[in-house]
Design an enzyme around this catalytic site. Sequence first.
Site, short mmCIF file in Angstrom:
data_model
loop_
_atom_site.label_atom_id
_atom_site.label_comp_id
_atom_site.label_asym_id
_atom_site.label_seq_id
_atom_site.Cartn_x
_atom_site.Cartn_y
_atom_site.Cartn_z
N ARG A 145 83.07 25.31 -21.04
CA ARG A 145 82.60 24.36 -22.04
C ARG A 145 81.53 24.97 -22.94
O ARG A 145 81.66 24.97 -24.17
CB ARG A 145 82.06 23.10 -21.37
CG ARG A 145 83.10 22.37 -20.52
CD ARG A 145 82.61 21.01 -20.06
NE ARG A 145 83.44 20.47 -18.98
CZ ARG A 145 83.72 19.18 -18.81
NH1 ARG A 145 83.23 18.29 -19.66
NH2 ARG A 145 84.45 18.77 -17.81
N GLU A 385 95.96 17.69 -21.65
CA GLU A 385 97.01 18.67 -21.35
C GLU A 385 98.39 18.29 -21.86
O GLU A 385 99.16 19.14 -22.32
CB GLU A 385 97.06 18.93 -19.84
CG GLU A 385 95.90 19.77 -19.30
CD GLU A 385 94.61 19.00 -19.12
OE1 GLU A 385 93.56 19.62 -18.83
OE2 GLU A 385 94.62 17.76 -19.25
#
Length: 478
Positions: A145, A385
């Site tokens: 991140r 996803e």
Amino acid sequence: MTRSLRTAPLVAALMLALSACSQQAAAPATAPAAPAAATAASADAAVPAVDDAEAARMAEQVREATRHAWQGYMQYAKGHDDLKPISAQPRDWYPKPLLMSPVDALDTLLLLGLDKEANEARELIVTQLSFDQDIDVQNFEVTIRLLGGLLSAYQMTNDERLLKLADDLGTRLSPVFDSPTGLPYTHVNLHTGKTSGKISNPAETGTLLLEFGTLAKLTGKQAYYDKAKRALVETHKRRSKIGLVGLNINVETGEWTNKDASIAGGIDSYYEYLLKCWKLFGDEDCKKMWDESIGPINQYLADEVREGELWYGHADMDTGTRTSTTYGALDAFMPGLLALGGDLDRAKRLQESNLKMWRLHDIEPESLDYAKMEVRSPSYALRPEIVESAYYLHHYTGDARYRGMGKEFFDDFVRYTRTEHGFSALKDVRSKEKDDSMESFLFAETFKYYYLLFAPAKTLDFNGVVFNTEAHPLRRTW
């Protein structure tokens, strides 16, 4: 894994093609041919029609949704990690905030042309973010991140302050690699360098080279690359005789403590990085490890049920014996990875299963039993996803069907998760009860992949970047 763009100079910079990366991207990975589906029934499931005009309208809706979530963050959680979108309260991962949402969001805001919002995020980062904090952080999450986000934003803006922050973070994370095996500990104190957490998993040990490798190339500090690559190699070396890895491993002894093999959370991005590290760095060792892995994945984890539906389940890493018919939101990255590796047949078939999973309750669960089509874990965390895979398949096939899927996903996403101040995770996809959570990957991944799916192909030079597992696009400039 996703991206988006729209600003002139920033986008122009991102669209520089990497000749080496582009050439590699065209080469399919070695994999056994997928068996033909027994029937095309599931592939014939209708999806909304999306022409170019509708795609442009959808792209604008994604921009507005992103702006809405960012404004909620700025109003109620500015300077903190995340916004709780129902109670309008801030949430931090650790005793000191690390600006998860601003760092994760910055490249997406730039790519979507949300200049005002991007400037707000960058100003927060360069004026408030400090990694000299006496806190124990999770190396994997902070790497994908924060390190990934800072590197991507630096490449898009050339703001040296972002690279300096990335280098400082990389230095503070590096002690995790100092285990007897070279497999990283799971946690490290950013101030003292003390490590902890000796039971890890392939995702956490093997999903670091894109970020540390890019940092090495941009700073000239080769140790970053070498340590992260060793961790990836040491993970691969411990695969079983049939070529699978398990779920948990002791980083001090190198022994597996859980031998459950799958493509699910805890393993997923390890496989992703084997292929992508070759794509980004041209590292032939990574290509070889990918080629040695994809065959066993398809042999032992792929599962055909009913009339030719393709899923990927769980198996014992030593024997290949099926142990579970569980698949979920995190597994839904696999069609995109298969497409990136050149296996479009399997990729398309598995994406149809993703669609079926989504339609079971008009939004995907965290996991389900695909043999029974029953929900096992009912939450929905705003995951990207399934959209990522639609984006990859649309890129490789040009088939508007994948934009149709994206429209269905996005319309349901907005219908069930939008709140006054942002977008909320769901406790249960069956009841649609909301959970007061809006993790930073909503900005980094989910919105980015939605936008890129609907935006014109020229929006981003797909072959010129490699997305890390948090959808931060990294560009080969070395």
